[in-house]
Each structure stands twice: as structure tokens, then as C-alpha cells.
Write a protein that holds these residues in place. Sequence first.
Motif, PDB file in Angstrom:
ATOM      1  N   GLY A   1      36.347  10.717  45.337  1.00  0.00           N
ATOM      2  CA  GLY A   1      37.198  11.851  45.647  1.00  0.00           C
ATOM      3  C   GLY A   1      37.446  12.747  44.453  1.00  0.00           C
ATOM      4  O   GLY A   1      37.445  13.981  44.567  1.00  0.00           O
ATOM      5  N   LEU A   2      37.638  12.149  43.282  1.00  0.00           N
ATOM      6  CA  LEU A   2      37.893  12.956  42.086  1.00  0.00           C
ATOM      7  C   LEU A   2      36.649  13.726  41.668  1.00  0.00           C
ATOM      8  O   LEU A   2      36.744  14.865  41.200  1.00  0.00           O
ATOM      9  N   VAL A   3      35.473  13.112  41.824  1.00  0.00           N
ATOM     10  CA  VAL A   3      34.237  13.853  41.558  1.00  0.00           C
ATOM     11  C   VAL A   3      34.120  15.033  42.514  1.00  0.00           C
ATOM     12  O   VAL A   3      33.751  16.146  42.115  1.00  0.00           O
ATOM     13  N   ALA A   4      34.435  14.814  43.789  1.00  0.00           N
ATOM     14  CA  ALA A   4      34.385  15.908  44.757  1.00  0.00           C
ATOM     15  C   ALA A   4      35.339  17.032  44.367  1.00  0.00           C
ATOM     16  O   ALA A   4      34.991  18.221  44.439  1.00  0.00           O
ATOM     17  N   ALA A   5      36.545  16.674  43.941  1.00  0.00           N
ATOM     18  CA  ALA A   5      37.517  17.694  43.533  1.00  0.00           C
ATOM     19  C   ALA A   5      37.029  18.457  42.308  1.00  0.00           C
ATOM     20  O   ALA A   5      37.125  19.689  42.237  1.00  0.00           O
ATOM     21  N   HIS A   6      36.504  17.732  41.346  1.00  0.00           N
ATOM     22  CA  HIS A   6      35.980  18.369  40.125  1.00  0.00           C
ATOM     23  C   HIS A   6      34.822  19.305  40.452  1.00  0.00           C
ATOM     24  O   HIS A   6      34.767  20.449  39.981  1.00  0.00           O
ATOM     25  N   ARG A   7      33.903  18.845  41.293  1.00  0.00           N
ATOM     26  CA  ARG A   7      32.740  19.668  41.591  1.00  0.00           C
ATOM     27  C   ARG A   7      33.133  20.898  42.412  1.00  0.00           C
ATOM     28  O   ARG A   7      32.577  21.989  42.223  1.00  0.00           O
TER      29      ARG A   7
ATOM     30  N   ALA B   1      40.438  14.190  36.682  1.00  0.00           N
ATOM     31  CA  ALA B   1      41.638  14.812  37.228  1.00  0.00           C
ATOM     32  C   ALA B   1      41.994  16.082  36.450  1.00  0.00           C
ATOM     33  O   ALA B   1      42.381  17.099  37.039  1.00  0.00           O
ATOM     34  N   GLU B   2      41.844  16.027  35.126  1.00  0.00           N
ATOM     35  CA  GLU B   2      42.128  17.210  34.313  1.00  0.00           C
ATOM     36  C   GLU B   2      41.153  18.341  34.622  1.00  0.00           C
ATOM     37  O   GLU B   2      41.543  19.498  34.779  1.00  0.00           O
ATOM     38  N   ALA B   3      39.864  17.989  34.736  1.00  0.00           N
ATOM     39  CA  ALA B   3      38.849  19.016  34.962  1.00  0.00           C
ATOM     40  C   ALA B   3      38.989  19.640  36.346  1.00  0.00           C
ATOM     41  O   ALA B   3      38.712  20.830  36.532  1.00  0.00           O
ATOM     42  N   ALA B   4      39.398  18.844  37.326  1.00  0.00           N
ATOM     43  CA  ALA B   4      39.553  19.369  38.679  1.00  0.00           C
ATOM     44  C   ALA B   4      40.725  20.329  38.792  1.00  0.00           C
ATOM     45  O   ALA B   4      40.734  21.203  39.662  1.00  0.00           O
TER      46      ALA B   4
ATOM     47  N   ARG C   1      35.934  22.436  42.128  1.00  0.00           N
ATOM     48  CA  ARG C   1      36.516  23.377  41.167  1.00  0.00           C
ATOM     49  C   ARG C   1      35.404  24.175  40.489  1.00  0.00           C
ATOM     50  O   ARG C   1      35.518  25.405  40.319  1.00  0.00           O
ATOM     51  N   CYS C   2      34.316  23.515  40.132  1.00  0.00           N
ATOM     52  CA  CYS C   2      33.199  24.218  39.510  1.00  0.00           C
ATOM     53  C   CYS C   2      32.595  25.241  40.468  1.00  0.00           C
ATOM     54  O   CYS C   2      32.216  26.349  40.060  1.00  0.00           O
ATOM     55  N   LEU C   3      32.497  24.890  41.743  1.00  0.00           N
ATOM     56  CA  LEU C   3      31.829  25.735  42.721  1.00  0.00           C
ATOM     57  C   LEU C   3      32.718  26.845  43.269  1.00  0.00           C
ATOM     58  O   LEU C   3      32.241  27.944  43.568  1.00  0.00           O
TER      59      LEU C   3
END
Length: 475
Positions: free
Chosen positions: A15-21, A235-238, A23-25
Amino acid sequence: MSALHVAVVGGGVSGLVAAHRMRCLLGPTARITVLEQTSRLGGKLRTDEVGGLACDVGAEAFLHRRPEAAELVAELGLADRLVHPTGVPATIRAGGEVRPVPAHTVLGVPASVEAVRQVLSAEGLRRVAAEPALPPVELAGADVAVGALLRERFGPEVGDRLVGPLLGGVYAGRPDALGLRATMPQLAAALDSGVGSLLAAAATAMPAPPQPHGRRPPVFGTLAGGLSALVQRLAEAASAEVRLGLPVRGLVRREHGWRLEVGSATAPAHLDVDGVVLAVPAPAARKLLADAVPAASRALAGVEVASMAVVALALPPGTALPDRSGVLLAEGERYADGTPFTAKAFTFSSRKWAHLAGGPVLVRGSVGRHGEIESLRRDDEDLVASVRADLAELTGVTAVPVDVAVTRWGGGLPQYGVGHLDLVRRVEDAVSGVPGLAVAGATLHGVGVPACIATGDAAAARVAAHVLGRVPRPG
């Protein structure tokens, strides 16, 4: 015009990877909400302080040969913390003896007779040597239980003494209930290609030997200071709104987007979003998809889960451990007096990881296989006492710990049963027909950290593509 708003249900690594990615997109103006029903992020990535040292009490490492985790670690600026095992060998307790885990096997399936000469009996070796002369294995596209195939081709010992302990360490499962295609895809691919012998299929699946004077790349990696650093950095990056202790009870498709029912059953609140990533275990995903995507929900009902516990012991500095990284226990192993072992594995963490050497000596004991309930019903004090007794029986170490931590993972490990790949295909096909929704997590394409990262990336890309294509953006 309001900004895009997407939700991620589940605050584990997927889930955190999904949130981070996303944010990038989706960019800095998008609103991203992560909903996690427990009191902390990370899921099975959890680092606690034991004896003053950072100790991972869930997943302790990731497969370095797969690129996703190492690449994410570098992307998030954590490459300087990446470390690899010391190279001290691992062992298996089987047939009443402790032996090194043999090389040249695929999760215990031998690539040669020599590979398992120190582990099997004379009769077991005879069965392995005779296997290529048996009629060819013909899967015809079907899946098969690992245990049944091993017994048919090799007799009982390969499964009992090698594959069972190794699969138990990965899935907390038993070979008779795990499917070949999901747990050993490289072997299934070799058999599909016409390799008729299981021994030959394992040889085909072995990685190429290193070049002369070259070094084999490391198999595993982790982060000095614990894998929770990856959780924190994600979490920070997202830069997401994180809402902890908040269960999601319902998922309803609306004309434009989705409505989540969150909070208590007696006083639920609602959250309206443009897209949703579900990154939760199979039982929770099944419930949430029951009305929104019933075909996916029905398929997920076929995924069973296993529970386990990790008992972390910090022993006094200077406590002598065997010169190995740990020991896996075959099912049914007993003490000299006939008492059954409680633990299924020990990791001698201070031997396995150089950054943990010095100071208190860390040992992790793992308890619990699929369907095994009684051991996990014990209270913490009893469980610690049993694990310490197991350690003493295996190693002679009786030192009183300076600190202990018991972490229980209820329903934490999905079981990849026979036909699991077909089941996952049905889930993903059903969800793919529903705009703005995606699934991720260990239920799908692997229980390891890299596989979970890959599902989070894919889910984020799907949801981001939908909301960017449908929802007008400000400016």
C-alpha cells in the motif's frame, strides 16, 4: 475545481509503495489518503528494539536477485544502509540430525544426487538417482501439489527433510497444500518445456555459475537499522494523509469514483474518492469486493491464510552461538526424549548479519504452520519458555535473555494452493473491468518484499491512469 483524491486501503509495504508511486504520477496537488486499521504502518515490515538493538520481528530481509526492492531502496536514498548476510551457512534439523542446507537445490528440490548426499538416507538417495528413469512428468498445463509430486518422483524424504522446512519458512505452509506453479514457477516452466525429470528440471532452473574468479551476487539484502526505515521513507515520500486505527467496512462504486465506509460499525463515516487501491489480505479484500466486484470476491474466498509468531531473544553479550546463520526444523522433529519442538525455525541474527554483531546476541524463533493452532494459543510467557527450551535442545544455549519480544502475525501469510495462479488471474481480470480500482499485496504474485513492491507499482499505475484520463485537472 477540486484536486484529485485517491485512497489506499492498507498501510503495509504494498500500500505504501502504491501511495508513493501515485504521488509521483499524480503530482504534488493530488490528495492521497492511506487508511490502515492497525495502530502502525508497515504491515509485515516491523522493527522493534530488543536488548537495545533494532530487530526486525516480521520480514527480516528481501530477495536481492529480484530488482524491485534494491531499486526502491536506492530511489529513496537508503542505499548506504543496504547490507547482505555474512555467508555463514544455514542448516536443517531433519531425521534427528542437523545438517547444512544443501546447495544446488531449488527450494530443496535437488538438481543432482550429490547435492543431497549429506541429508538423505541410502534409500532416499536411491530414489533420487532413479527418478530420471521414471515416466516423464506431464503436467499438460495443470497445477499439482508440491508434496504429491515429490513423493511420486522421489519418495518421502526430499519433501519431509528439505522442501517442507524451506517452504514452511517462506509460506508457513505444508508441501501437500501448496501448488507447484505459484511456489516453484521455474520448475513448472522447465517441466512445461518438455524436461520430463524433476531432477533435470531443478538442474535447468539453477542459476548460472559465476565466472572464473568472479563472485556470485548476494541472494538476500536488508537495511541496517531495520526494514522499518523503508516504511518510514515511503510514507514521507508519498506525502499522504495517513489515518491509523480506522477500518474500512464498505466499498461502493459511484457514478464518478468510489465511496468508502470507514470507522466503527455503529457510527461510520464516508470518504469519496476518484480511485482506490486495495492492499489488504485476502479475507479483508474478499469482504470489501463482495458487492463491488463479486467475481473477484468469490475467487479470493479460495485463499487460505496461516498465522505465526516471532519470538525475539536478546541473549547476554558473549553468548556463544553455533557458527551458522540458523536452523530450519522439519515437521515432526522431536527432542531426544520424544518431546515435539515448538519452533519451526531459528535465525541466529547476530551470526547472519554483521551489523548486529557485538553487544547482546540476537536470536529469532519462528512458530506456526498452516493449520497449526495449539502452539499459537499459548500465552507469551509460555511461548518464550518453549522456544528457549527448543534452542537449548538444538544448540545447548541456556543463557537467560536480557530482553524478549513476542510478535504475533494472525492470518499474516497467504497460502499459495494448487491453482493459485488461475485464482489470481480471475481476481485481476474481474478488477480490470472496473474503472479506478486496483488490488495489490502478498496474495497475488509472491509473499516477498520485491513481489509486494511490484504489485503496489502496478496498482498505482492502473489507478493513476484512470483518474488522469477521466478527471479534469485544475490549471
